[in-house]
Scaffold this motif. Structure first.
Motif, PDB file in Angstrom:
ATOM      1  N   GLN A   5       2.347   1.115   1.543  1.00 33.08           N
ATOM      2  CA  GLN A   5       1.310   0.536   2.377  1.00 33.08           C
ATOM      3  C   GLN A   5       1.084  -0.902   1.950  1.00 33.08           C
ATOM      4  OE1 GLN A   5      -1.403   4.532   1.943  1.00 33.08           O
ATOM      5  NE2 GLN A   5      -2.453   2.753   2.795  1.00 33.08           N
ATOM      6  N   ASN A   6       0.780  -1.739   2.932  1.00 29.15           N
ATOM      7  CA  ASN A   6       0.424  -3.128   2.653  1.00 29.15           C
ATOM      8  C   ASN A   6      -0.599  -3.631   3.657  1.00 29.15           C
ATOM      9  OD1 ASN A   6       2.110  -4.296   0.397  1.00 29.15           O
ATOM     10  ND2 ASN A   6       3.693  -3.299   1.634  1.00 29.15           N
ATOM     11  N   PRO A   7      -1.591  -4.395   3.191  1.00 26.65           N
ATOM     12  CA  PRO A   7      -1.803  -4.739   1.783  1.00 26.65           C
ATOM     13  C   PRO A   7      -2.465  -3.595   1.029  1.00 26.65           C
ATOM     14  CG  PRO A   7      -3.533  -5.679   3.112  1.00 26.65           C
ATOM     15  CD  PRO A   7      -2.608  -5.004   4.068  1.00 26.65           C
ATOM     16  N   ARG A   8      -2.545  -3.692  -0.265  1.00 32.00           N
ATOM     17  CA  ARG A   8      -3.242  -2.688  -1.063  1.00 32.00           C
ATOM     18  C   ARG A   8      -4.737  -2.953  -1.093  1.00 32.00           C
ATOM     19  NH1 ARG A   8      -0.880  -0.075  -5.026  1.00 32.00           N
ATOM     20  NH2 ARG A   8      -2.867   1.044  -4.918  1.00 32.00           N
ATOM     21  N   TYR A   9      -5.106  -4.210  -1.019  1.00 28.58           N
ATOM     22  CA  TYR A   9      -6.518  -4.596  -1.005  1.00 28.58           C
ATOM     23  C   TYR A   9      -6.693  -5.673   0.059  1.00 28.58           C
ATOM     24  CZ  TYR A   9      -6.406  -2.399  -5.602  1.00 28.58           C
ATOM     25  OH  TYR A   9      -6.232  -1.518  -6.627  1.00 28.58           O
ATOM     26  N   LEU A  10      -7.792  -5.584   0.790  1.00 30.48           N
ATOM     27  CA  LEU A  10      -8.056  -6.575   1.821  1.00 30.48           C
ATOM     28  C   LEU A  10      -9.554  -6.723   2.006  1.00 30.48           C
ATOM     29  CD1 LEU A  10      -7.046  -8.471   4.043  1.00 30.48           C
ATOM     30  CD2 LEU A  10      -6.957  -6.504   5.590  1.00 30.48           C
ATOM     31  N   ILE A  11      -9.999  -7.968   1.963  1.00 35.26           N
ATOM     32  CA  ILE A  11     -11.381  -8.303   2.290  1.00 35.26           C
ATOM     33  C   ILE A  11     -11.334  -9.182   3.519  1.00 35.26           C
ATOM     34  CG2 ILE A  11     -13.510  -9.408   1.528  1.00 35.26           C
ATOM     35  CD1 ILE A  11     -12.672  -8.814  -1.350  1.00 35.26           C
ATOM     36  N   THR A  12     -12.065  -8.811   4.548  1.00 34.86           N
ATOM     37  CA  THR A  12     -12.039  -9.569   5.792  1.00 34.86           C
ATOM     38  C   THR A  12     -13.449  -9.664   6.357  1.00 34.86           C
ATOM     39  OG1 THR A  12     -10.906  -9.779   7.921  1.00 34.86           O
ATOM     40  CG2 THR A  12     -11.617  -7.574   7.281  1.00 34.86           C
ATOM     41  N   VAL A  13     -13.571 -10.307   7.487  1.00 33.10           N
ATOM     42  CA  VAL A  13     -14.874 -10.469   8.126  1.00 33.10           C
ATOM     43  C   VAL A  13     -14.899  -9.735   9.449  1.00 33.10           C
ATOM     44  CG1 VAL A  13     -15.342 -12.670   7.000  1.00 33.10           C
ATOM     45  CG2 VAL A  13     -14.165 -12.632   9.206  1.00 33.10           C
ATOM     46  N   THR A  14     -16.086  -9.428   9.878  1.00 30.05           N
ATOM     47  CA  THR A  14     -16.270  -8.698  11.137  1.00 30.05           C
ATOM     48  C   THR A  14     -15.560  -9.407  12.285  1.00 30.05           C
ATOM     49  OG1 THR A  14     -18.391  -7.830  10.383  1.00 30.05           O
ATOM     50  CG2 THR A  14     -18.005  -7.866  12.763  1.00 30.05           C
ATOM     51  N   GLY A  15     -14.809  -8.619  13.050  1.00 28.15           N
ATOM     52  CA  GLY A  15     -14.181  -9.132  14.259  1.00 28.15           C
ATOM     53  C   GLY A  15     -12.800  -9.732  14.101  1.00 28.15           C
ATOM     54  N   LYS A  16     -12.329  -9.914  12.903  1.00 26.42           N
ATOM     55  CA  LYS A  16     -11.022 -10.533  12.686  1.00 26.42           C
ATOM     56  C   LYS A  16      -9.941  -9.453  12.651  1.00 26.42           C
ATOM     57  CE  LYS A  16      -8.554 -13.775   9.721  1.00 26.42           C
ATOM     58  NZ  LYS A  16      -8.604 -14.590   8.491  1.00 26.42           N
ATOM     59  N   LYS A  17      -9.114  -9.440  13.664  1.00 21.79           N
ATOM     60  CA  LYS A  17      -8.087  -8.409  13.802  1.00 21.79           C
ATOM     61  C   LYS A  17      -7.205  -8.314  12.561  1.00 21.79           C
ATOM     62  CE  LYS A  17      -4.192  -7.030  16.749  1.00 21.79           C
ATOM     63  NZ  LYS A  17      -3.395  -7.360  17.964  1.00 21.79           N
ATOM     64  N   LEU A  18      -6.873  -7.084  12.199  1.00 24.69           N
ATOM     65  CA  LEU A  18      -5.988  -6.895  11.055  1.00 24.69           C
ATOM     66  C   LEU A  18      -5.078  -5.695  11.279  1.00 24.69           C
ATOM     67  CD1 LEU A  18      -6.888  -4.352   8.960  1.00 24.69           C
ATOM     68  CD2 LEU A  18      -8.919  -5.772   8.843  1.00 24.69           C
ATOM     69  N   THR A  19      -3.977  -5.708  10.558  1.00 20.11           N
ATOM     70  CA  THR A  19      -3.013  -4.607  10.609  1.00 20.11           C
ATOM     71  C   THR A  19      -2.684  -4.168   9.193  1.00 20.11           C
ATOM     72  OG1 THR A  19      -2.016  -5.404  12.661  1.00 20.11           O
ATOM     73  CG2 THR A  19      -0.708  -3.882  11.333  1.00 20.11           C
ATOM     74  N   VAL A  20      -2.726  -2.880   8.970  1.00 22.81           N
ATOM     75  CA  VAL A  20      -2.288  -2.297   7.704  1.00 22.81           C
ATOM     76  C   VAL A  20      -0.955  -1.592   7.976  1.00 22.81           C
ATOM     77  CG1 VAL A  20      -2.842  -0.779   5.790  1.00 22.81           C
ATOM     78  CG2 VAL A  20      -4.685  -1.934   7.033  1.00 22.81           C
ATOM     79  N   THR A  21       0.059  -1.985   7.250  1.00 20.78           N
ATOM     80  CA  THR A  21       1.375  -1.407   7.507  1.00 20.78           C
ATOM     81  C   THR A  21       1.604  -0.172   6.659  1.00 20.78           C
ATOM     82  OG1 THR A  21       2.493  -2.746   5.847  1.00 20.78           O
ATOM     83  CG2 THR A  21       2.290  -3.681   8.056  1.00 20.78           C
ATOM     84  N   CYS A  22       2.419   0.731   7.174  1.00 17.80           N
ATOM     85  CA  CYS A  22       2.821   1.939   6.460  1.00 17.80           C
ATOM     86  C   CYS A  22       4.293   2.173   6.753  1.00 17.80           C
ATOM     87  CB  CYS A  22       2.001   3.140   6.914  1.00 17.80           C
ATOM     88  SG  CYS A  22       2.605   4.706   6.235  1.00 17.80           S
ATOM     89  N   SER A  23       5.049   2.426   5.716  1.00 20.37           N
ATOM     90  CA  SER A  23       6.467   2.671   5.878  1.00 20.37           C
ATOM     91  C   SER A  23       6.913   3.790   4.957  1.00 20.37           C
ATOM     92  CB  SER A  23       7.250   1.388   5.564  1.00 20.37           C
ATOM     93  OG  SER A  23       8.628   1.578   5.773  1.00 20.37           O
ATOM     94  N   GLN A  24       7.794   4.642   5.460  1.00 17.26           N
ATOM     95  CA  GLN A  24       8.341   5.722   4.619  1.00 17.26           C
ATOM     96  C   GLN A  24       9.862   5.718   4.714  1.00 17.26           C
ATOM     97  OE1 GLN A  24       9.847   8.585   6.154  1.00 17.26           O
ATOM     98  NE2 GLN A  24       9.124   8.343   8.272  1.00 17.26           N
ATOM     99  N   ASN A  25      10.502   6.073   3.618  1.00 15.49           N
ATOM    100  CA  ASN A  25      11.971   6.036   3.550  1.00 15.49           C
ATOM    101  C   ASN A  25      12.581   7.426   3.451  1.00 15.49           C
ATOM    102  OD1 ASN A  25      11.307   6.747   0.944  1.00 15.49           O
ATOM    103  ND2 ASN A  25      12.296   4.994  -0.032  1.00 15.49           N
ATOM    104  N   MET A  26      11.845   8.432   3.925  1.00 14.99           N
ATOM    105  CA  MET A  26      12.305   9.812   3.807  1.00 14.99           C
ATOM    106  C   MET A  26      12.744  10.407   5.148  1.00 14.99           C
ATOM    107  SD  MET A  26       9.349  10.971   1.112  1.00 14.99           S
ATOM    108  CE  MET A  26       8.113   9.895   1.832  1.00 14.99           C
ATOM    109  N   ASN A  27      12.784   9.580   6.191  1.00 14.04           N
ATOM    110  CA  ASN A  27      13.183  10.035   7.523  1.00 14.04           C
ATOM    111  C   ASN A  27      12.253  11.120   8.072  1.00 14.04           C
ATOM    112  OD1 ASN A  27      14.984   9.608   9.690  1.00 14.04           O
ATOM    113  ND2 ASN A  27      16.102  11.473   9.209  1.00 14.04           N
TER     114      ASN A  27
END
Lengths: 116, 113
Positions: free
Chosen positions: A6-28
């Motif tokens: 997962q990325n990022p591991r830590y995130l501080i943001t402000v209200t209303g600012k779009k964000l994406t947390v990624t998730c990836s797996q290598n086990m098919n």
């Protein structure tokens, strides 16, 4: 090494600012899911995906979006984050079988999100 | 899925066996008992699962009573790294679409040096 990242591991943001947390797996794995964990409430499922282009709501989907364009990736999108989305987020994945037999889930390391 | 009941917390001396109980009196015939643990805000980790026979793997043993209404997770030689919250989860044999895991509050195990 088989893992869910997962990325990022830590995130501080402000209200209303779009964000994406990624998730990836290598086990098919076919199945992927997002949970949030809050004190006293345990883990609650946000969204899940049974396979590519197949997603569905979990218990607490409001304010979140997901997509599953590739088997290995399952990003979590917060279009307009609010302070009540401050939480610890976990991505998980597992195999499925043709019979739908339950398989153990593999969890990522977590993303701690703070929305100010 | 059946509800589970676990003690809130337990202590165990390092090197001794840790025995974590779980009650699941409403378990149905096709439901499995799963154990996960979570080490201090890390992602939950699968430990073991079973239906009615006792199970053992490299991490732990799972003892399920004959009536299946309770079970015990055994960590044979607890180490400081086993300090974590342990969750007992009962799930049906066939996953639903959501495959949602209900973690509850679990048992906080503290391994003492």
């Amino acid at each position: 090494e088989a893992q869910v990242t997962q990325n990022p591991r830590y995130l501080i943001t402000v209200t209303g600012k779009k964000l994406t947390v990624t998730c990836s797996q290598n086990m098919n794995h076919e199945y992927m899911s997002w949970y949030r964990q809050d004190p006293g409430l345990g883990l609650r499922q946000i969204y899940y995906s049974m396979n590519v282009e197949v997603t569905d709501k979990g218990d607490v989907p409001e304010g979140y979006k997901v997509s599953r364009k590739e088997k290995r990736n399952f990003p979590l999108i917060l279009e307009s984050p609010s302070p009540n989305q401050t939480s610890l987020y976990f991505c998980a994945s597992s195999w499925t079988t043709g019979l739908g037999l339950y398989n153990e889930q593999f969890f990522g390391p977590g993303t701690r999100l703070t929305v100010l | 899925d059946a509800k589970t009941t676990q003690p809130t917390s337990m202590d165990c001396a390092e090197g001794r066996a840790a025995n974590l109980p779980c009650n699941h009196s409403t378990i149905s015939g096709n439901e499995y008992v799963y154990w996960y643990r979570q080490i201090h805000s890390q992602g939950p980790q699968y430990i073991i699962h079973g239906l009615k026979n006792n199970e053992t793997n490299e991490m732990a043993s799972l003892i399920i009573t004959e009536d299946r209404k309770s079970s015990t997770l055994i960590l044979p030689h607890a180490t400081l790294r086993d300090t974590a919250v342990y969750y007992c989860i009962v799930r049906g044999e066939y996953q639903t679409g959501a495959n949602n895991l209900f973690f509850g509050t679990g048992t906080r195990l503290t391994v003492i040096p």
